[in-house]
Design a protein around this motif. Structure first.
Motif, PDB file in Angstrom:
ATOM      1  N   HIS A  76       0.843  -1.191   0.000  1.00 63.35           N
ATOM      2  CA  HIS A  76       0.000   0.000   0.000  1.00 63.35           C
ATOM      3  C   HIS A  76       0.879   1.242   0.000  1.00 63.35           C
ATOM      4  N   ARG A 125     -16.531  -2.330   7.161  1.00 65.46           N
ATOM      5  CA  ARG A 125     -15.651  -1.604   6.247  1.00 65.46           C
ATOM      6  C   ARG A 125     -16.389  -0.990   5.062  1.00 65.46           C
ATOM      7  N   LEU A 192     -12.655  -3.918  -0.199  1.00 61.62           N
ATOM      8  CA  LEU A 192     -11.938  -3.525   1.002  1.00 61.62           C
ATOM      9  C   LEU A 192     -11.506  -4.740   1.809  1.00 61.62           C
ATOM     10  N   TRP A 212      -8.577  -2.017  -1.762  1.00 59.18           N
ATOM     11  CA  TRP A 212      -8.042  -1.429  -0.536  1.00 59.18           C
ATOM     12  C   TRP A 212      -7.943  -2.563   0.482  1.00 59.18           C
ATOM     13  N   ILE A 214      -7.769  -3.727   3.735  1.00 59.62           N
ATOM     14  CA  ILE A 214      -8.001  -3.180   5.072  1.00 59.62           C
ATOM     15  C   ILE A 214      -8.409  -4.315   6.009  1.00 59.62           C
ATOM     16  N   THR A 230      -9.868   1.982  11.653  1.00 55.23           N
ATOM     17  CA  THR A 230     -10.345   1.591  10.336  1.00 55.23           C
ATOM     18  C   THR A 230     -11.063   2.743   9.646  1.00 55.23           C
ATOM     19  N   ASP A 233      -8.509   5.241   8.391  1.00 55.13           N
ATOM     20  CA  ASP A 233      -7.845   4.732   7.193  1.00 55.13           C
ATOM     21  C   ASP A 233      -8.754   4.880   5.978  1.00 55.13           C
ATOM     22  N   ILE A 234     -10.002   4.464   6.111  1.00 53.71           N
ATOM     23  CA  ILE A 234     -10.940   4.540   4.991  1.00 53.71           C
ATOM     24  C   ILE A 234     -11.194   5.990   4.600  1.00 53.71           C
ATOM     25  N   ARG A 237      -8.416   7.215   2.439  1.00 53.53           N
ATOM     26  CA  ARG A 237      -8.497   6.651   1.092  1.00 53.53           C
ATOM     27  C   ARG A 237      -9.639   7.283   0.297  1.00 53.53           C
TER      28      ARG A 237
END
Length: 255
Positions: A76, A125, A192, A212, A214, A230, A233-234, A237
């Motif tokens: 990543h 997610r 994801l 992605w 994750i 999480t 992070d999302i 992105r």
């Protein structure tokens, strides 16, 4: 030997190599495995692995074990770190060349991209990604999420983190099966979850596929802090996805 003042900045030295630039370019689009990068770059695996180690040592690239096959790792690219490194490189040449991050472009009224987010259970997610993209795009994106094996309900920590940090209420949303998306047209299909990536069905109109990688925040008893990480992070992105969905008009200079 060149002095620190005249030597190229570290990012320039790293990115200037042809193989590393190809790796950065591919990882800027999607998380990928080594064998996929080997195919895309067209170089031997030992050479690709060597350059990935250099990029990892600079902290531009990270690696995480696949949840589908523990023998594999997904790589990543940290786009925020790249943006900072590019800004520093410009400023090292001249203060006036420090790059400024562009504000998201307003989409033309006639263009409404469609995006599908997928994970296994559609309980954390993918609904988090769906909600955050809808929130950040201000209704200018058709967005949905679904799972290959949907859970009975959204995870309460996913609902809580969106409500507390983003003011988004998903109390009444229920997980959906990927089968309910059959026949719908999407410009982008984003997985994801490493497992659902391998089981992704075919879609009409050949949407652009992104991944992605994750981790499941509910795995290993992570609790609410795992869902908080999480969502962060999302959200990062999703912010980087925005300029892909709404590219600047050709020839228009970015700020």
């Amino acid at each position: 030997m060149a002095s620190d003042r005249t030597a190229p900045p570290p990012f320039v030295r790293l990115a200037a190599h042809a193989v590393r630039w190809r790796l950065l370019s591919e990882l800027a689009r999607s998380d990928l495995r080594v064998r996929e990068l080997v195919d895309l770059v067209g170089e031997p695996q030992n050479l690709v692995s060597y350059h990935l180690r250099l990029l990892r040592s600079s902290k531009l690239v990270t690696a995480r074990r696949s949840s589908f096959d523990g023998r594999d790792s997904y790589y990543h690219l940290d786009l925020d770190r790249c943006a900072d490194a590019l800004a520093d490189a410009g400023a090292a040449l001249h203060p006036a060349l420090r790059l400024l991050r562009a504000e998201p472009e307003e989409a033309p009224a006639s263009e409404t991209p469609s995006v599908l987010f997928m994970c296994t259970g559609n309980s954390a997610r993918s609904p988090i990604a769906e909600a955050l993209l809808r929130h950040r795009a201000g209704g200018r994106v058709e967005v949905a999420s679904a799972g290959s094996h949907p859970r009975p309900r959204l995870h309460p920590h996913a609902v809580r983190v969106l409500r507390q940090h983003y003011g988004i209420d998903l109390t009444d949303q229920r997980p959906r099966h990927l089968g309910t998306m059959t026949g719908r047209r999407f410009d982008y299909v984003i997985s994801l979850c490493d497992k659902v990536r391998e089981a992704c069905p075919e879609f009409d109109d050949h949407p652009r596929r992104l991944h992605w990688s994750i981790p499941d925040p509910d795995a290993d008893g992570g609790g609410y802090p795992a869902f908080d990480r999480t969502a962060t992070d999302i959200d990062t992105r999703v912010r980087h996805l925005h300029p892909i969905l709404f590219p600047a008009p050709h020839g228009k200079a970015q700020p």
